[in-house]
Design an enzyme around this catalytic site. Structure first.
Site, short mmCIF file in Angstrom:
data_model
loop_
_atom_site.label_atom_id
_atom_site.label_comp_id
_atom_site.label_asym_id
_atom_site.label_seq_id
_atom_site.Cartn_x
_atom_site.Cartn_y
_atom_site.Cartn_z
N HIS A 104 0.80 -1.22 0.00
CA HIS A 104 0.00 0.00 0.00
C HIS A 104 0.83 1.27 0.00
CE1 HIS A 104 -4.41 1.17 1.10
NE2 HIS A 104 -3.95 1.85 0.07
N ASP A 126 -10.17 0.03 3.36
CA ASP A 126 -9.05 -0.65 4.02
C ASP A 126 -9.46 -1.06 5.43
OD1 ASP A 126 -6.50 -1.50 4.83
OD2 ASP A 126 -5.48 0.22 3.96
N HIS A 128 -7.16 -1.06 7.65
CA HIS A 128 -6.19 -0.31 8.43
C HIS A 128 -6.22 1.18 8.07
CE1 HIS A 128 -4.72 -4.47 7.86
NE2 HIS A 128 -4.48 -4.39 9.14
N ASP A 130 -3.47 3.32 8.08
CA ASP A 130 -2.27 3.72 7.32
C ASP A 130 -1.91 5.17 7.54
OD1 ASP A 130 -2.25 1.14 6.38
OD2 ASP A 130 -3.14 1.61 4.44
N HIS A 143 4.09 0.54 4.37
CA HIS A 143 2.72 0.32 3.89
C HIS A 143 1.69 0.69 4.96
CE1 HIS A 143 1.96 -4.18 5.27
NE2 HIS A 143 2.49 -3.45 6.23
N ASP A 229 -7.57 -1.61 -0.80
CA ASP A 229 -6.70 -2.62 -0.21
C ASP A 229 -7.53 -3.88 -0.05
OD1 ASP A 229 -5.25 -4.24 1.62
OD2 ASP A 229 -4.23 -2.48 2.44
N ASP A 231 -7.24 -6.33 1.82
CA ASP A 231 -7.48 -6.79 3.17
C ASP A 231 -8.69 -6.11 3.80
OD1 ASP A 231 -6.70 -4.35 4.42
OD2 ASP A 231 -4.68 -5.05 4.78
N GLU A 278 -2.06 -4.83 -2.28
CA GLU A 278 -1.88 -5.85 -1.25
C GLU A 278 -2.40 -7.24 -1.61
OE1 GLU A 278 -0.06 -5.56 1.38
OE2 GLU A 278 0.18 -3.40 1.70
#
Length: 306
Positions: A104, A126, A128, A130, A143, A229, A231, A278
Site C-alpha cells: 500500500h 481498508d 487499516h 495507514d 505500507h 486494499d 485486506d 496488497e
C-alpha cells in the site's frame, strides 16, 4: 463508460513485512482485469511495470529518517517519485491511471501524481488506517504510512516526494476500518478525517456509508482517488493478503461499494485515479483474491449484474 484506462504496475514490496505482494500486479492481470474492463466498452492500455530491484538486494535500515523508523525509505521514495510522474502524465493525456500494487505504500505515488494539478479527495477502502509516520509506526513498514505521508504528517511534512498539500484531511474518508493501533486511534480522533468503521457498515449499510464517504471526498475537490486494499474484505473471501483481519466486508458488500463509486462517477465524473493493492499470490488460493481484485475494479468502472 466512454473512457481510456491505462494500467500501471507497481510491483513493490519494500513497504510490507511479508514477501509476495510484488507479484500482485501480475496476478491481477492474469485474472483478466483488462478483459473485464474492455467487456464494458472501455479502451485499456498497459504500460507494464515500474522497474525496481529486489528487496534482498537492498538494506532496509539504510537511509533511516532523523527520528523513528521507516524501512527501505530510499527505495520507497524512488518508486513513488517515478510512479507519481507516470500517474500525472497519464492524467494530462486524458487517460485514467489504474495502478496495480504492490504494497500500500505505492498509494503515496498514486495520490501525489493525481493531486499535482488538482485538489484531491480520497476514499480509502481498508481494514487499516495507514496514518502512521516514522515516529509513530510500531514496525517501520511504510505500507502502514501512505496516508500519513501524503497528508504531510510528522517527518513527511518536509518530504516533497511524499507530502501532497492538495490532499486535505477534511477530504479524506475511510470506509471499513477494523484494525487500528492505539496511536493511530488518537491521530484519527484529533484529525479532520472522516472515518466509517465496520460497525458503521453493519448498522447503516454499505451503500449509505459509501455515499457519505463520496460526499466527503467530492466536497470542494476536483476529483477523487480510490484506494482499494484487498485486506478490506474478510479473509474468508480474500485470503491472499499479507495482513488479514477477521470481520471484513463480504463479497456482495464489496461489489455494492464499488458500484456506488461507479454510479457517482457516471453522474459527475468524479473518479480521477485508483489503485488496487496488497494482493499476495503466495498466500492466495487458486488466484481467488486477484480475481476478486479484477472483478471489483470492473465494478468501479460500471460492471453490473444486469
Amino acid at each position: 463508460m466512454d473512457q481510456t484506462v491505462r494500467i500501471i504496475g507497481a510491483p513493490m514490496d519494500y513497504g510490507a513485512n511479508r514477501r509476495g505482494v510484488d507479484m500482485g500486479p501480475s496476478a491481477i492481470r492474469y485474472a483478466g482485469v483488462a478483459e473485464k474492463l474492455e467487456s464494458d466498452g472501455l479502451e485499456v492500455t498497459d504500460s507494464g511495470d515500474l522497474r525496481m530491484p529486489r528487496a534482498e538486494e537492498r538494506d532496509p535500515e539504510a537511509n533511516q529518517p532523523s527520528r523513528g523508523n521507516a524501512k527501505f525509505l530510499r527505495e520507497v521514495e524512488d518508486v513513488n517519485t517515478r510512479l507519481a510522474r507516470q500517474v500525472h502524465e497519464t492524467i494530462e493525456e486524458g487517460i485514467f491511471p489504474l495502478v496495480l500494487g504492490g504494497d500500500h505504500s505505492i498509494a503515496i505515488g498514486s495520490m501525489n501524481g493525481s493531486a499535482r494539478d488538482a485538489d484531491l479527495g480520497v476514499v480509502w477502502f481498508d481494514a487499516h488506517a495507514d496514518l502512521n509516520t516514522p515516529e509513530t509506526s510500531p514496525s517501520g513498514n511504510v505500507h502502514g504510512m501512505p496516508l500519513g505521508a501524503t497528508l504531510g504528517r510528522g517527518l513527511f511534512e518536509d518530504m516533497d516526494w511524499a507530502h501532497a498539500p492538495r490532499v486535505r484531511e477534511e477530504s479524506v474518508a475511510y470506509v471499513g476500518l477494523r484494525s487500528i493501533d492505539d496511536r493511530e486511534r488518537e491521530l484519527i480522533r484529533n484529525s479532520d478525517i472522516t472515518s466509517f468503521t465496520m460497525s458503521d457498515i453493519d448498522n447503516r449499510g454499505i451503500a449509505t456509508v459509501v455515499e457519505e464517504a463520496l460526499e466527503v471526498a467530492t466536497t470542494e475537490t476536483d476529483g477523487i482517488h480510490v484506494s482499494l486494499d484487498l485486506d478490506w474484505l474478510d479473509p474468508k473471501t480474500a485470503p491472499g493478503v499479507g495482513t488479514p483481519v477477521r470481520g471484513g466486508v463480504t463479497y456482495r458488500e464489496a461489489h455494492s461499494a464499488l458500484e456506488t463509486v461507479s454510479t457517482r462517477h457516471a453522474e459527475d465524473g468524479v473518479l480521477r485515479s485508483m489503485d488496487v493493492v496488497e494482493v499476495n499470490p503466495i498466500l492466495d488460493e487458486a488466484n481467488e483474491t486477484a480475481t476478486l481484485a479484477a472483478e471489483l475494479t470492473a465494478s468501479a468502472f460500471g460492471k453490473r449484474i444486469l
